[in-house]
Structure formats: structure tokens, C-alpha cells
Design an enzyme around this catalytic site. Structure first.
Site, mmCIF file in Angstrom:
data_model
loop_
_atom_site.group_PDB
_atom_site.id
_atom_site.type_symbol
_atom_site.label_atom_id
_atom_site.label_comp_id
_atom_site.label_asym_id
_atom_site.label_seq_id
_atom_site.Cartn_x
_atom_site.Cartn_y
_atom_site.Cartn_z
ATOM 1 N N HIS A 9 0.827 -1.210 0.000
ATOM 2 C CA HIS A 9 0.000 0.000 0.000
ATOM 3 C C HIS A 9 0.859 1.258 0.000
ATOM 4 O O HIS A 9 2.009 1.259 0.455
ATOM 5 C CB HIS A 9 -0.930 0.010 1.216
ATOM 6 C CG HIS A 9 -0.198 0.037 2.525
ATOM 7 N ND1 HIS A 9 0.336 1.189 3.065
ATOM 8 C CD2 HIS A 9 0.105 -0.947 3.403
ATOM 9 C CE1 HIS A 9 0.931 0.913 4.203
ATOM 10 N NE2 HIS A 9 0.813 -0.380 4.438
ATOM 11 N N GLU A 87 -1.499 -6.817 7.541
ATOM 12 C CA GLU A 87 -0.164 -6.556 8.072
ATOM 13 C C GLU A 87 0.077 -7.444 9.294
ATOM 14 O O GLU A 87 -0.858 -7.953 9.915
ATOM 15 C CB GLU A 87 -0.054 -5.070 8.456
ATOM 16 C CG GLU A 87 1.250 -4.642 9.090
ATOM 17 C CD GLU A 87 2.460 -4.879 8.217
ATOM 18 O OE1 GLU A 87 2.853 -6.065 8.078
ATOM 19 O OE2 GLU A 87 3.033 -3.908 7.694
#
Length: 248
Positions: A9, A87
Site C-alpha cells: 500500500h 499486516e
């Protein structure tokens, strides 16, 4: 030969503030939005298109993917979202400043927490509002599977089975696949693809918003991999990632 595109990202608001983020759902910064746009334009310039996309359950990865697909004129393709691409969970470190944490505990300790393979940070108590059991997006996931902290080994343990069971299947069917995820979930994939040692993965820096292309053989073994874009810019971005968690 198959091609797989991985994208971390774009810069998030907490990346910008040098905070441990983990499963905290923060938005892209203005720079992160620009990085996602640039990634989409770069992929378009290089002639890439996709049949299916994968992402995590976190906004910064979803928004990066949506921007990329918009730039490609492919907002209509199927997107599969999973917590398994989230994550790494940073436990009680989430929300803390990396430099301040390094000053308190020492750079070496923070480096171990951030980049070691099998040492997790301090865990969150289930009563903590930051714990994923408090987040409605995970309400359908068995409580025992939701982490209170993770090391990279834990992240690998949830990412690789998803690669094998879901993503690889689409690649082998000849579909053009893009995965928009996070620094550590992508490190898990790169470690697996390139058979990196625990020591080598410690040194792996994946920059935000820069497409990483893997060329794979018929058995999905890597032939080669490369980032798209200007080499000097890529190097600078990697150095920026490496410098996080150091005393300023």
C-alpha cells in the site's frame, strides 16, 4: 510463464508519523494516494491488466488497490479480501512512535521486534480496544485465530496457506493477478518465493506503492523478479523503509 504483481500500500498517515500500525485501520496519506496513482499509471504504461485482485481487510491496502484499478480502467474486476493478507500484528506497539520506542528500549531491541523472524512484541490484552476481537470486521473469524501480537513467522503461517489454497490456484488457471497488501505480509510471500533465510528476510525492505513483479514457471517457482519504475527512486524508497525504527 506466469506473472504476479505485488504492491505494498501507499504511504499511510501512520507511516508518515513513523508509528507502529499493524492491524490499526488508518488511511493513506496524500503522498500515499499519489504513490497509488503513480503505481496505476506505471502498470498501465507497461501494458499490465488484471483478471482478479487480492487484498487485506485494511483500508490502506484496499484504497491503494482501488486507485490502481481505477487508473487501469479495471475497477470492475473481482477483488477478494482476507484478514490473512493483513499486516503483521504489532501487539502493544501499535500506535507507538518507532523512534521514541527505539529511544526507550534501544534500536537493537526495536529492530528485533520489527524485523526478526520469531520474536513477537508484547501482546495486547483482550480487554484492549486495539485487540481485533473488538473490531466488527473480524466477527466471523474464530476468536482463537485472531492474534494479540505476531512475529513474522506467525504472519508467514497465515499468508502462505492462503497463497497455496487461493491465489496460486488463480495464477495456475492463467489469470493475471495483483495482490495489494502490506510490508510484512508481502515479506512473507517474498521469503517463500525466494527461499530466503531468517537472516536475509531481516534485511528485506519493501517500499510503499511500487509494483513488484514476479515471473513464475509452470510450477510457480520464481524465474526472476523486479520492481517497476526508476531504479534510483526505488533504492531511495527502500532506504526510507530501512531507516524506520532508528533514533532520529
Amino acid at each position: 510463464m506466469y506473472k504476479l504483481v505485488l504492491v505494498r500500500h501507499g504511504e499511510s498517515e501512520w507511516n508518515k508519523e513513523n508509528l507502529f500500525t499493524g492491524w490499526t485501520d488508518v488511511k493513506l496519506s496524500d503522498k500515499g494516494i499519489d504513490e497509488a496513482v503513480e503505481a496505476g499509471l506505471l502498470l498501465k504504461q507497461e501494458g499490465y491488466s488484471f483478471d482478479i485482485a487480492f487484498s487485506s481487510l485494511l483500508s490502506r491496502a484496499n484504497d491503494t488497490l482501488n486507485i490502481i484499478l481505477r487508473e487501469l480502467g479495471q475497477s470492475y474486476i473481482s477483488v477478494k479480501k482476507t484478514w490473512r493478507l493483513n499486516e503483521r500484528h504489532y501487539g502493544a506497539l501499535q500506535g507507538l512512535n518507532k523512534s521514541e520506542t527505539a529511544a526507550k528500549y534501544g534500536e537493537d531491541k526495536v529492530l528485533i521486534w520489527r524485523r526478526s523472524y520469531d520474536v513477537p512484541p508484547m501482546s495486547l490484552d483482550e480487554s484492549d480496544d486495539r485487540h481485533p476481537i473488538k473490531d466488527p470486521r473480524y466477527k466471523h473469524i474464530p476468536k482463537r485465530e485472531l492474534p494479540s501480537t505476531e512475529c513474522l513467522k506467525d504472519t508467514v503461517a497465515r499468508v502462505i496457506p492462503y497463497w497455496t489454497d487461493e491465489i496460486a490456484k488463480e495464477v495456475l488457471e492463467g489469470k493475471k493477478v495483483i495482490v495489494a497488501a502490506h510490508g510484512n505480509s508481502l515479506r512473507a510471500l517474498v521469503k517463500y518465493f525466494d527461499n530466503l533465510s531468517e537472516e536475509d528476510v531481516l534485511k528485506l525492505n519493501i517500499p510503499t506503492g511500487i509494483p513488484l513483479v514476479y515471473e513464475l514457471d509452470k510450477d510457480l517457482n520464481p524465474i526472476k523478479h523486479y520492481y517497476l519504475g526508476d531504479e534510483s527512486k526505488i533504492k531511495k524508497a527502500m532506504e526510507s523503509v530501512a531507516s524506520q525504527g532508528k533514533l532520529k
